[in-house]
Design an enzyme around this catalytic site. Structure first.
Site, PDB file in Angstrom:
ATOM      1  N   GLY A  15       0.775  -1.230   0.000  1.00  0.00           N
ATOM      2  CA  GLY A  15       0.000   0.000   0.000  1.00  0.00           C
ATOM      3  C   GLY A  15       0.803   1.275   0.000  1.00  0.00           C
ATOM      4  O   GLY A  15       0.330   2.319  -0.466  1.00  0.00           O
ATOM      5  N   SER A 144      16.792  -6.546   4.915  1.00  0.00           N
ATOM      6  CA  SER A 144      17.261  -5.248   5.388  1.00  0.00           C
ATOM      7  C   SER A 144      18.756  -5.301   5.614  1.00  0.00           C
ATOM      8  O   SER A 144      19.322  -6.356   5.940  1.00  0.00           O
ATOM      9  CB  SER A 144      16.572  -4.877   6.709  1.00  0.00           C
ATOM     10  N   TYR A 155      14.480  -7.496  15.013  1.00  0.00           N
ATOM     11  CA  TYR A 155      14.248  -7.160  13.604  1.00  0.00           C
ATOM     12  C   TYR A 155      15.414  -7.635  12.750  1.00  0.00           C
ATOM     13  O   TYR A 155      15.219  -8.256  11.692  1.00  0.00           O
ATOM     14  CB  TYR A 155      14.046  -5.651  13.457  1.00  0.00           C
ATOM     15  N   LYS A 159      15.069 -10.576   9.855  1.00  0.00           N
ATOM     16  CA  LYS A 159      15.438 -10.376   8.448  1.00  0.00           C
ATOM     17  C   LYS A 159      16.547 -11.343   8.032  1.00  0.00           C
ATOM     18  O   LYS A 159      16.555 -11.859   6.905  1.00  0.00           O
ATOM     19  CB  LYS A 159      15.862  -8.929   8.221  1.00  0.00           C
TER      20      LYS A 159
END
Length: 251
Positions: A15, A144, A155, A159
């Site tokens: 989006g 990332s 995080y 990843k």
């Protein structure tokens, strides 16, 4: 390349930001695109705008689903219908912070990041594997720079987990001539990733860490994805492509 509208791509987190740029680029390359995410209004606006830009009604179709919930993946499968899927671009995810004062809070923080960044990709890809084009299908995972240099706690770990899974998936799907690759962005401005956490000093520090003296933009990442899902990349699989301005060198 095929005729316009004959190929179908599914882009999660489509989006805004990188996901929307990927969707826009794939539409320009002749794909129909399903953009998947949790925010129906945001997805609908992106689908409407990109379809209008290309002058092709319903070139982009929104599908609302929380990809951490196996029960909601059915909405994506239903939207695909009987079509073959030429490309799956797993872009959903992000850094999720939270309190870490107790072990229960630490566990919740880690699970949230693993769910958002790993489970979303695994569930979407597994659900669409039967529809993935054989030969010629493409799977792309968005990682990332944090996976390669750390700095993001759970995080970074989440990843990095995508890299190992991509290698396994590439080996599994290679005999069907389906490629699986990872795109690992560095600092990309013009996205929602940092929310209100980015400061002018933080921006300047990240730009200074590059070799090219600028921040990335979503179109930089979309260009890499477009290459990997295109016909020129049929001999590229099981790779991690860093798109980071040289802030982490290839290895």
């Amino acid at each position: 390349m095929g005729e316009v509208g004959q190929r179908l791509a599914v882009v999660s987190g489509g989006g805004t930001g990188i996901g929307a740029a990927v969707a826009r680029g794939l539409v320009a390359d002749g794909f129909d695109v399903l953009v998947v995410g949790r925010r129906g209004d945001v997805l609908a606006a992106a689908a409407r705008d990109i379809s209008a830009e290309c002058g092709r009604a319903n070139a982009v179709v929104p599908v609302v689903a929380d990809l951490t919930d196996p029960g909601q993946i059915r909405a994506v499968v239903d939207a695909v219908g009987g079509r073959g899927v030429d490309a799956i671009v797993n872009n959903a995810g992000g850094y999720l912070g939270g309190p870490t004062g107790t072990l229960d809070e630490v566990a919740a923080w880690w699970r949230a990041n693993l769910d958002a960044n790993v489970l979303t990709a695994v569930l979407l890809t597994e659900a669409l594997l039967p529809a993935l084009r054989r030969p010629g299908g493409r799977v792309v995972l968005l990682s990332s720079i944090a996976a390669q240099r750390g700095g993001g706690g759970p995080y970074s770990a989440a990843k990095a987990a995508l890299h190992g899974w991509a290698y396994d998936l590439a080996a599994q799907l290679g005999p069907d001539r389906i490629t699986v690759n990872v795109v690992s962005p560095g600092y990309v401005a013009e996205t929602e990733f940092f929310g209100d956490r980015m400061t002018p000093e933080g921006h300047a520090k990240r730009v200074a860490a590059t070799l090219v003296g600028r921040a990335g933009v979503p179109d930089d990442i979309a260009a890499a994805v477009r290459y990997l899902v295109g016909p020129s990349a049929g001999y590229v699989t099981g790779q991690v492509l860093g798109v980071n301005g040289g802030s982490v060198l290839g290895r």
